[in-house]
Design a protein around this motif. Structure first.
Motif, short mmCIF file in Angstrom:
data_model
loop_
_atom_site.label_atom_id
_atom_site.label_comp_id
_atom_site.label_asym_id
_atom_site.label_seq_id
_atom_site.Cartn_x
_atom_site.Cartn_y
_atom_site.Cartn_z
N VAL A 46 0.85 -1.18 0.00
CA VAL A 46 0.00 0.00 0.00
C VAL A 46 0.89 1.24 0.00
CG1 VAL A 46 -1.80 1.26 1.23
CG2 VAL A 46 -1.81 -1.24 1.23
N PRO A 47 0.72 2.16 -0.95
CA PRO A 47 1.58 3.35 -0.99
C PRO A 47 1.48 4.16 0.29
CG PRO A 47 0.31 3.13 -3.02
CD PRO A 47 -0.24 2.11 -2.07
N ALA A 48 2.61 4.78 0.64
CA ALA A 48 2.64 5.61 1.86
C ALA A 48 1.67 6.77 1.75
CB ALA A 48 4.06 6.10 2.10
N THR A 49 1.44 7.27 0.54
CA THR A 49 0.51 8.39 0.37
C THR A 49 -0.92 8.00 0.75
OG1 THR A 49 0.34 7.74 -1.96
CG2 THR A 49 1.86 9.52 -1.42
N ILE A 50 -1.25 6.72 0.63
CA ILE A 50 -2.57 6.24 1.02
C ILE A 50 -2.62 5.94 2.52
CG2 ILE A 50 -4.25 4.36 0.76
CD1 ILE A 50 -4.26 6.20 -1.61
N SER A 51 -1.66 5.16 2.99
CA SER A 51 -1.67 4.75 4.41
C SER A 51 -1.53 5.94 5.34
CB SER A 51 -0.54 3.75 4.67
OG SER A 51 0.72 4.31 4.37
N SER A 52 -0.82 7.00 4.92
CA SER A 52 -0.64 8.17 5.79
C SER A 52 -1.93 8.96 5.97
CB SER A 52 0.44 9.08 5.21
OG SER A 52 0.05 9.59 3.94
N ARG A 53 -2.93 8.72 5.12
CA ARG A 53 -4.21 9.42 5.23
C ARG A 53 -5.26 8.61 5.98
NH1 ARG A 53 -1.51 11.39 0.99
NH2 ARG A 53 -1.90 13.55 0.33
N CYS A 54 -4.83 7.46 6.54
CA CYS A 54 -5.76 6.57 7.23
C CYS A 54 -5.34 6.36 8.67
CB CYS A 54 -5.82 5.20 6.53
SG CYS A 54 -6.22 5.25 4.78
N GLN A 55 -6.29 5.98 9.49
CA GLN A 55 -5.97 5.45 10.81
C GLN A 55 -5.70 3.96 10.64
OE1 GLN A 55 -8.69 6.15 14.00
NE2 GLN A 55 -8.55 8.39 13.88
N ARG A 56 -4.51 3.56 11.01
CA ARG A 56 -4.10 2.17 10.76
C ARG A 56 -4.32 1.31 12.01
NH1 ARG A 56 1.91 0.02 8.81
NH2 ARG A 56 1.72 -2.08 9.68
#
Length: 536
Positions: A161-171
């Motif tokens: 998963v690209p960092a640009t996507i994961s950084s916009r989510c609560q993981r």
């Protein structure tokens, strides 16, 4: 119509989810506090509850009668959500809808407000399967979605998963479910379904599930039609872990270095259409078990999955092998498993690995270190670029057969010449018959310089010895170091019994010498490159 147990007993509320309390408690607190995020990323291995929690969260934020963060399961929204009829919850399987057009459709639909609930929820399962262009299309809408839109992404491979996507989510990271929790849940489901499941049967299923609840319930469902009483033996038969004598026979052949027996077992299995890739994986699993027995005999029983009689054979194999040998065999099989997916003939690849396992091939050979070769090449290049080929004097000779004086700068041991070597006629020089003996002695005293005199000749006139060489490096080395001249004089004295004033001449011009040196360097480089390629 019959409904599979794993679907029938899928958790409907956060309280039903097991072994993920660190996640479910957080989500319930967010829902009750009305502080839910616009995007979530659920990651973890298969069967740990990612999609289940995504569905529960989607229901709970839209439920009209939410109770302590859980959906009520009674209102129209909850019932339609469970039946898949609620249009405000959209599930997308990214494994089959991974193109940019699919995400554009999602983005176009996100502009419409929810029909019945407070939020429009997009659940994207296996999100790592999206293409790069699809991720880019998803990025903008995820960064600034409408206030009524939420995204829940689920993946088993978070690194894709690209960092640009994961950084916009609560993981949220879902853990593997504990074996005891799986066994307890299985016992509850079995009691509700009127299935006779023994404790050892539940424990065996829990071990085989490897932390996945869905796999465990599916195996229980499979076993329920095989026997009235589901015990460890029933589970082993249903899971296909019985009748594996060939594995232990092969491991014993490897431990005994019996290559013929190991290959014969492989041939029999191949004739019975046994998948050799699967066979390689099974051997890896059993070698792992042996490794665990070697390093932790007290706890190995709880870490490995096998029948009691198989454990005895594994323990016997562990006694016959050293830990280092076991780990080496594991590495060989893992490399074989990777290569088997790329080669044309998997049988050949597997048999090659077996031969290595049995010790017929030296697998501990170290690759050749070329660093020393490259260092010597650099030193030789430096000598060529810095060495002076001119003799002492203002007019260096450039023609062949022209004499070069190579007297040591300050050699006390060398006598004063009693003849002028430059004026002595060639026919007046007496050939030195013991020159080869002198060179042999010189090799003992100064082997680094002696090589430059290979193929040279010597002759004497009075107390002067004239050395004729094809290698101009000899003269450079002789003039640059007092020790070189002294050691050569000592070698001459040891063999001839007399001290001579040393003179030298070269039959090769400076240009020819440089050309020969460059050829040698190029040849050395070519040989080192070929050696490196062979090692690879």
């Amino acid at each position: 119509m019959y409904k599979a147990l794993y679907r029938k007993w899928r958790p409907m509320t956060f309280d039903d989810v097991i072994s993920q309390q660190h996640i479910t408690d957080t989500l319930k607190n967010q829902i009750t506090g009305n502080k839910t995020a616009h995007a979530y990323l659920f990651t973890g291995s298969r069967g740990t509850g990612k999609t289940t929690c995504a569905r529960i969260l989607a229901k709970a934020v839209n439920c009209k009668n939410m109770k302590d963060g859980n959906p009520c399961l009674e209102c129209d929204v909850c019932r339609d959500a469970d039946s898949g009829a609620l249009t405000d919850i959209v599930e997308i399987d990214a494994a089959s809808n991974n193109g940019v057009d699919d995400i554009r459709d999602l983005r176009d639909g996100a502009v419409y407000t929810p029909e019945r609930g407070a939020f429009k929820i997009y659940i994207i399962d296996e999100v790592h399967m999206l293409s790069a262009s699809a991720f880019n299309a998803l990025l903008k809408i995820m960064e600034e979605p409408p206030p009524y839109v939420k995204f829940i992404l689920a993946t088993t491979e978070i690194h894709k998963v690209p960092a640009t996507i994961s950084s916009r989510c609560q993981r949220y990271d879902f853990r593997r479910i504990k074996a005891e929790d799986i066994a307890s849940r299985l016992k509850f489901i079995a009691s509700e379904e009127q299935i006779n499941l023994t404790d050892d049967g539940a424990a065996m299923i829990a071990k085989l599930a490897d932390g996945g609840m869905r796999d465990a319930v599916s195996l229980l469902d499979q076993c329920s039609v095989c026997a009235e009483i589901i015990n460890a033996e029933t589970v082993s038969e249903a899971a296909g872990i019985t009748g594996r004598e060939y594995l232990y026979d092969m491991l014993e052949a490897v431990a005994d270095s019996d290559t013929a027996k190991a290959l014969a077992i492989t041939g029999n299995l191949y004739d019975m259409s046994k998948d050799l890739t699967r066979l390689c994986e099974e051997l890896i699993t059993q070698l792992r078990n042996i490794m665990l027995i070697k390093v932790s005999p007290q706890t190995a029983g709880s870490l490995i999955v096998c029948m009691p009689e198989e454990l005895k054979r594994l323990e016997a194999l562990a006694e016959k092998c050293e830990l280092e040998a076991v780990m080496s065999r594991l590495s060989i099989l893992q490399e074989c498993r990777e290569r088997m997916m790329k080669v044309m003939n998997r049988r050949v690849e597997f048999e090659m690995a077996l031969i290595k396992l049995c010790g017929n091939v030296n697998i501990t050979a170290k690759p050749i270190d070329n660093s020393e070769i490259y260092d010597k090449i650099k030193q030789l290049e430096h000598k060529i670029s810095t060495a002076s080929f001119a003799p002492v004097g203002d007019n260096p000779p450039t023609r062949k057969n022209e004499m070069l004086t190579a007297t040591s700068p300050a050699s006390e041991a060398e006598p004063v010449p009693n003849v002028d070597a430059s004026k002595v006629r060639p026919e007046d020089f007496v050939p030195c018959e013991k020159w080869e003996e002198v060179l042999e002695e010189f090799r003992k005293l100064n082997p680094a310089v002696a090589g430059s005199l290979e193929g040279s000749e010597a002759a004497t006139a009075g107390n002067v010895i004239m050395i004729t060489s094809k290698n101009r490096f000899f003269i450079t080395l002789l003039k640059s170091s007092k020790e070189n001249a002294v050691s050569l004089g000592r070698a001459i004295f040891n063999v001839l019994g007399q001290r001579y004033a040393i003179r030298a001449k070269c039959t090769t011009t400076e240009a020819e010498q440089k050309s020969m040196a460059e050829q040698l360097i190029n040849k050395a480089k070519a040989n080192s490159i070929e050696t490196a390629v062979d090692n690879e």
